[in-house]
Design an enzyme around this catalytic site. Structure first.
Site, short mmCIF file in Angstrom:
data_model
loop_
_atom_site.label_atom_id
_atom_site.label_comp_id
_atom_site.label_asym_id
_atom_site.label_seq_id
_atom_site.Cartn_x
_atom_site.Cartn_y
_atom_site.Cartn_z
CB CYS A 169 -0.96 0.01 1.20
SG CYS A 169 -0.12 -0.02 2.78
CB ALA A 193 -11.87 -10.78 4.29
CD GLU A 211 4.91 -2.07 8.01
OE1 GLU A 211 4.22 -3.01 8.44
OE2 GLU A 211 5.25 -1.96 6.82
#
Length: 423
Positions: free
Chosen positions: A50, A190, A114
């Site tokens: 992303c 999901a 992260e």
């Protein structure tokens, strides 16, 4: 072979431009196949998340490999080559290794430290292995990058408190509107990011509803957090029963705007998808929008002791990896030198047979073993030392010196590395 990395990320361009380059795993695998089919590229790994799209390639020539990589990405994404070159960062050899280790360790992420990126790196490697675009060079690089990422997570405090894009987004939301306890959180998607969003919200006391195109996947996620599931066809109904919406799909077919949110009780939207799922015009309804643009704008690059410890660990791992790689690069020269010594012994034994034909097998064997021992002893120290010295990044090119001093045939050195020879 040299390693080249072409990186387009939040550090080099806007999220809007990154959205045009976002690739799903199947498309990333196809791009990797295209790359290895080009003239100057032998191996390829493509990573798309992303906040980045990256190409790592093993190349025979820097400029040729760079041109091939940028052109392949340009053709796939429909972005002009000149624009791609302007927005990309390029890393070569040592820089490419350091970049791979930093990315896998979360030190190049929007949220420093992260941990989700490690799974994404592993996934990219698996996809490209399945596509047959990974060989010994990139496999060694990425296997080590994954190990380095694990070390950073377990041995430093940089990944403390499970930092991720999700937790960073929720921190901004909570700072603006208070905690999530008893709030109705609608999670759209999901995948791994949606799963983390749902679990984090549930742990904070929120009532979670999961929506996904495949109801079964939404149900599994909802069951894992004690929530409920709805199919994507009922998204408009679910919006009217939510206080907070979290989207993580990245599906180009899903786009929510102000009209979709009008008349709903939603006060905050968290959009972690690339391309984005939610239009910025929802802020006109008074809705707080936390998206990737906001996370990039508010990210912290503070060099805390934990961050510096992680970076030093990465630097140490880069030095070790490059040292092993440089030592391995000397091996063909060492093998060629020992092969030449064996040929000299064989030639001298042939000459001895001609001059002293009466030697029996025992005597001839003793002479041959003696000559081999002499050759081995003369070569032992210089070949061991050249491998040790070559690990030093500031060392001279001792392999080249050996080739020059002993007049080694370049083709003999190259033959040591050829698949035909090693088969």
């Amino acid at each position: 072979m040299s390693i080249l990395a072409v990186s387009v990320s939040h550090r080099s361009t806007s999220m809007a431009r990154l959205a045009a380059l976002a690739l799903d795993p199947a498309t990333a695998g196809k791009l990797a196949q295209t790359l290895v089919g080009s003239e100057h590229i032998d191996e390829a790994v493509v990573l798309s998340t992303c906040n980045r799209t990256e190409l790592w390639v093993s190349v025979s020539r820097f400029h040729g490999g760079l041109d091939d990589a940028v052109l392949a990405l340009s053709d796939l994404a429909g972005e002009p080559v000149a624009d791609l070159r302007a927005m990309a960062r390029v890393f070569f050899d040592e820089g490419a290794v350091a970049h791979a280790f930093s990315v896998a360790s979360g030190l190049d992420s929007v949220v420093l430290g992260e941990s989700q990126i490690l799974g994404q790196v592993r996934g990219a490697l698996v996809v490209c292995q399945e596509q047959g675009t990974v060989g010994t060079v990139l496999n060694a690089l990425f296997q080590q990058a994954i190990r380095v990422g694990k070390r950073v997570q377990t041995e430093t405090g940089v990944a403390g408190a499970g930092r991720s894009l999700v937790t960073a987004a929720y921190d901004l939301l909570v700072e603006a509107q208070g905690d999530l306890e008893d709030r109705r959180v609608l999670v759209v998607g999901a995948g791994a990011m949606a799963g983390l969003a749902a679990r984090t919200a549930a742990a904070a006391g929120a009532h979670v509803t999961c929506v996904n195109r495949t109801l079964e996947r939404a149900q599994r996620l909802a069951d894992s957090v004690g929530g409920r599931a709805e199919p994507l066809s009922r998204l408009s109904v679910a919006l009217r029963e939510a206080d907070v919406v979290v989207t993580c799909t990245g599906a180009r077919s899903l786009h929510l705007d102000a009209d979709d949110f009008a008349g709903t009780p939603v006060t905050a939207a968290v959009d972690l998808a690339l391309p984005s799922d939610i239009s910025a015009d929802v802020t006109g309804l008074g809705i707080l929008l936390v998206n990737l643009d906001l996370l990039v704008a508010t990210r912290s690059e503070t060099a805390t002791p934990e961050v510096e410890a992680a970076r030093e660990l990465v630097r140490s791992e880069v030095r070790d990896f490059l040292g092993v790689r440089r030592a391995a690069a000397v091996a063909p020269t060492v093998v060629a030198l020992r092969s030449m010594a064996s040929q000299v012994v064989a030639a001298e034994m042939k000459r001895l047979d001609a001059r002293v034909p009466g030697l029996d097998d025992h005597e001839r064997g003793e002479v041959q073993r003696t000559m081999r021992r002499i050759a081995d002893k003369l070569l032992h120290s210089p070949t061991v030392r050249v491998q040790e010295l070559s690990a030093d990044p500031d060392a001279l090119d001792y392999a080249a010196a050996l080739r020059e001093l002993f007049a080694l045939d370049p083709q003999a050195v190259a033959a040591v590395m050829s698949p035909e020879t090693n088969a």
